[in-house]
Design a protein around this motif. Sequence first.
Motif, PDB file in Angstrom:
ATOM      1  N   GLY A 128      43.517  41.185  35.759  1.00 46.90           N
ATOM      2  CA  GLY A 128      42.615  40.068  35.997  1.00 46.90           C
ATOM      3  C   GLY A 128      41.994  39.508  34.737  1.00 46.90           C
ATOM      4  N   TYR A 129      42.213  40.186  33.590  1.00 44.17           N
ATOM      5  CA  TYR A 129      41.704  39.716  32.300  1.00 44.17           C
ATOM      6  C   TYR A 129      42.864  39.606  31.318  1.00 44.17           C
ATOM      7  N   SER A 134      50.475  47.582  46.658  1.00 46.36           N
ATOM      8  CA  SER A 134      49.197  48.288  46.611  1.00 46.36           C
ATOM      9  C   SER A 134      48.030  47.322  46.559  1.00 46.36           C
ATOM     10  N   ALA A 135      46.879  47.838  46.971  1.00 47.24           N
ATOM     11  CA  ALA A 135      45.596  47.173  46.763  1.00 47.24           C
ATOM     12  C   ALA A 135      44.838  47.991  45.724  1.00 47.24           C
ATOM     13  N   PHE A 136      44.180  47.330  44.773  1.00 44.56           N
ATOM     14  CA  PHE A 136      43.595  48.067  43.662  1.00 44.56           C
ATOM     15  C   PHE A 136      42.211  47.539  43.306  1.00 44.56           C
ATOM     16  N   VAL A 137      41.483  48.413  42.636  1.00 39.64           N
ATOM     17  CA  VAL A 137      40.225  48.053  41.977  1.00 39.64           C
ATOM     18  C   VAL A 137      40.299  48.631  40.570  1.00 39.64           C
ATOM     19  N   ASP A 138      40.181  47.775  39.557  1.00 42.69           N
ATOM     20  CA  ASP A 138      40.177  48.201  38.153  1.00 42.69           C
ATOM     21  C   ASP A 138      38.804  47.963  37.555  1.00 42.69           C
ATOM     22  N   ALA A 139      38.439  48.793  36.599  1.00 40.48           N
ATOM     23  CA  ALA A 139      37.185  48.594  35.874  1.00 40.48           C
ATOM     24  C   ALA A 139      37.352  49.170  34.472  1.00 40.48           C
ATOM     25  N   SER A 147      37.847  44.189  38.486  1.00 35.81           N
ATOM     26  CA  SER A 147      38.699  43.251  39.230  1.00 35.81           C
ATOM     27  C   SER A 147      39.207  43.963  40.468  1.00 35.81           C
ATOM     28  N   ALA A 148      39.524  43.211  41.476  1.00 31.80           N
ATOM     29  CA  ALA A 148      40.090  43.733  42.713  1.00 31.80           C
ATOM     30  C   ALA A 148      41.191  42.797  43.155  1.00 31.80           C
ATOM     31  N   GLY A 149      42.273  43.378  43.670  1.00 25.00           N
ATOM     32  CA  GLY A 149      43.366  42.515  44.075  1.00 25.00           C
ATOM     33  C   GLY A 149      44.533  43.292  44.642  1.00 25.00           C
ATOM     34  N   LEU A 150      45.684  42.648  44.623  1.00 26.57           N
ATOM     35  CA  LEU A 150      46.916  43.197  45.158  1.00 26.57           C
ATOM     36  C   LEU A 150      47.950  43.273  44.048  1.00 26.57           C
ATOM     37  N   GLY A 151      48.755  44.315  44.082  1.00 22.20           N
ATOM     38  CA  GLY A 151      49.788  44.491  43.072  1.00 22.20           C
ATOM     39  C   GLY A 151      51.106  44.902  43.707  1.00 22.20           C
ATOM     40  N   THR A 163      40.961  39.230  41.555  1.00 21.50           N
ATOM     41  CA  THR A 163      39.725  38.479  41.365  1.00 21.50           C
ATOM     42  C   THR A 163      38.784  39.296  40.493  1.00 21.50           C
ATOM     43  N   PRO A 164      38.431  38.813  39.299  1.00 15.72           N
ATOM     44  CA  PRO A 164      37.512  39.569  38.428  1.00 15.72           C
ATOM     45  C   PRO A 164      36.094  39.562  39.008  1.00 15.72           C
ATOM     46  N   PHE A 165      35.333  40.611  38.670  1.00 17.48           N
ATOM     47  CA  PHE A 165      33.921  40.643  39.029  1.00 17.48           C
ATOM     48  C   PHE A 165      33.141  41.310  37.895  1.00 17.48           C
TER      49      PHE A 165
END
Length: 797
Positions: A656-657, A700-705, A756-760, A776-778
């Motif tokens: 997302g970045y 997959s569904a993911f959350v990155d930080a 960020s959260a999204g689909l991969g 989508t970044p947050f």
Amino acid sequence: MIKNSCKIIFLVLLLNTFNVSAIEEFVIEDIRIAGLQRLTPGTIFNYLPVEIGDVFNDQTASESLRELFRTGFFDDISIEKEGNILLITVDERPTIGSLEIDGNKDITTDNLMEGLEEAGFVEGRVFDRSQVEKLQIELERQYHANGKYGVRITSEVEELPNNRVGISVTISEGDAAKIRSINIVGNTVYSEDVLLDEFELGTGGIMNMLTKGDRYSRQKLGADIETLQSYYQDRGYINFDVESTQVTITPDRKDIYITINISEGEQFTVSGVKLAGEFVINERQLFGMVSVNEGSLFSRAQMTSTSERLTSILGSVGYAFANVNAVPDIDEENNTVEITFFIDPGKRVYVRRINFIGNVRTRDEVLRREMRQQEGGWLSTPLVERGKIRLQRLGFFGDEINSETPAVPGSADQVDVDYTVEERPFGTFTAGLGYSQLDGLIISTSISQNNVFGTGNRIAFAFNNSSFSRNFSLGYFNPYFTDDGISRGYNLNYSQTNGREANLTAFDSRIIGASINFGFPISEFNAISTSFGYENNKLSGDGFFANQVLDFIQREGNEFDILRVSVGYSFDTRNNTIFPSRGMFYTVVGEVAVPNPLNSIEFYKLSYRGQYFRPLGRGFVFALKGDLGYGNGFLGTDRLPFFENYYAGGPRSVRGYQQNTLGPLDNFGNPLGGNIKVVTGAELIIPIPFLEQFDQFQFSAFVDAGNVYCTGSGLTDIEEDQVIGPIGLNTPQNIVNNSPFCREADKFNLANLKGSAGLGAVWISPLGVMSFSLSTPFNNTVRDRTEQFQFNIGTSF
């Protein structure tokens, strides 16, 4: 004389009734066959109950007709007598020359053909026109089992040369019947909603539409009934019973209503656990495998798990065919159960030979050195399975690696171990593509051969040529430099980088380097690695360096000879290196740039990288990742060189970045990186119903930080505003000397993690590995460079 089967059978029955012989007995001097097209006379002779020299009469005539018709090869048979010669004339049935199916979508042609083959319809078989209806019924059965009650099937038979026929089947599948309601009758302990949540079948809803859960299937209903039974029996209801199941379909064959009648029974607890049978292992050790506890609620799952664990520990010491039966003794009066595990270890089995099938290019020794099961030793089921996992982790073969243990003919205590593999392409040509408003199109390529000449050794050549860099690297790696698994590798590299164009701070660098590395296995899952390297790094630019870069060059110079020494420790229990579904991997590496008599600088870096995978059932897998780093200078170097900084952001970091853009910025607003890196993430790997058999795709569904940070003296808000533009242009000297210009906002603070959260998705396609992400970044700010869609593409050869 008898002209056909009907006449002769009728005549023989008639004559037998009156005990009169219609055929004068004679001794067969010769047998002649007429009408054959595909069969040979020898086939007829094999089935005839008479031969030359036998007496032929009414009884033998009847027996001959009966045996020949029983073969199913003929439409008509006639028997005649010319003198003492027996004449047999046959009319052969045609064979199936071709069988084609058209119009099927929901069920693959292979699956339909498999069902037809079981029903006797396969190319080369004898064709009976009366069986065409049976063919249609078999196809309808397969579609009805998948909820397609509106299917329409037509077939045509075409005559082909050489007494063959071609069968063409046209299928109109129609719409699948949808489940309108599922009712459970007789439940009092658990609500219907709670029970139906366990079902794969369902009514309505987006998820049921995506997973086709609202489409009736006999197999799915059977599986759901087993799930319902397990749900109760794992919670103490040992006498739970499904009394009946009614499935009703509407006249238009579009809607289905399901009613399940159950009897819950009483809840039972475990009053005792015993072991019985032959103990070839210490009884205390066997009891350590028992997960059923006295006083707990009865659970069939725990009982089954205990049986499997007991079988596994017996299999680990050579009793590969041990049998453990759990027998519950039910006390209906007190609602208790006493469980006895009867152990029959059987004979201890030894391995004669280990065989590999399917390794066309890979040498046998490459597979054999991964084995933990030894020839001549007793068969250990865990060691055989471990060998399978190690073969999967090589990356040379597909996920479907099968292992079998066939018995050795003539031996009661010996087996062979057969591994069947399917080789993947060993070489890869990869291309990474990306686009951003800042950099435009970015292209990178690499060529690698992971299994050179089938030796298991790896050679890699990478070339990256873009608007901001040119990189060449050549590497060689031998995973078995010594027979006991010590690895050795070499690397050569050359790179030129324009930092400003590469989402980095403004500087140019030229690096020439070489290294050698070794790996030392210390156990099945642990290894230590070491590396020794040298590189020459020369910095240059157009004079418009960032303040932080110019300050470092003024202190340390612009050309460095770096001697790197690193030591690492790794732990890996993953069941696969490409798409793991269970296990853990982590590596800890310490790297030091040691003093040397040349133009040296001294610094150190500590890094950690880890992954964790846990299956959740039904194909779902939960995954965690972590990537941490810290570095600093020592002795004569007061900080980590800026060109050794950590970076974050991009498809392999925080999605997302834009690549490398997170963290501190220089005074031109370009990414500077930092000496602290924190990247983490969680991922839920989701099975796709219509891609269940496609093991080369992962969604997959993911959350990155993550973020990178800096350490050092900080600047005030006023001073930060003054550090704008190149050094020397209206920049106070005290600001120049206040290195390393670490803004307070860039110091370590977990609250500043960018997410960020999204689909991969990852696809190992015929063109190579393709990865895609939409996120989508947050927790981002206006200075962060976001990039919601990212992808990479590669090619295999």
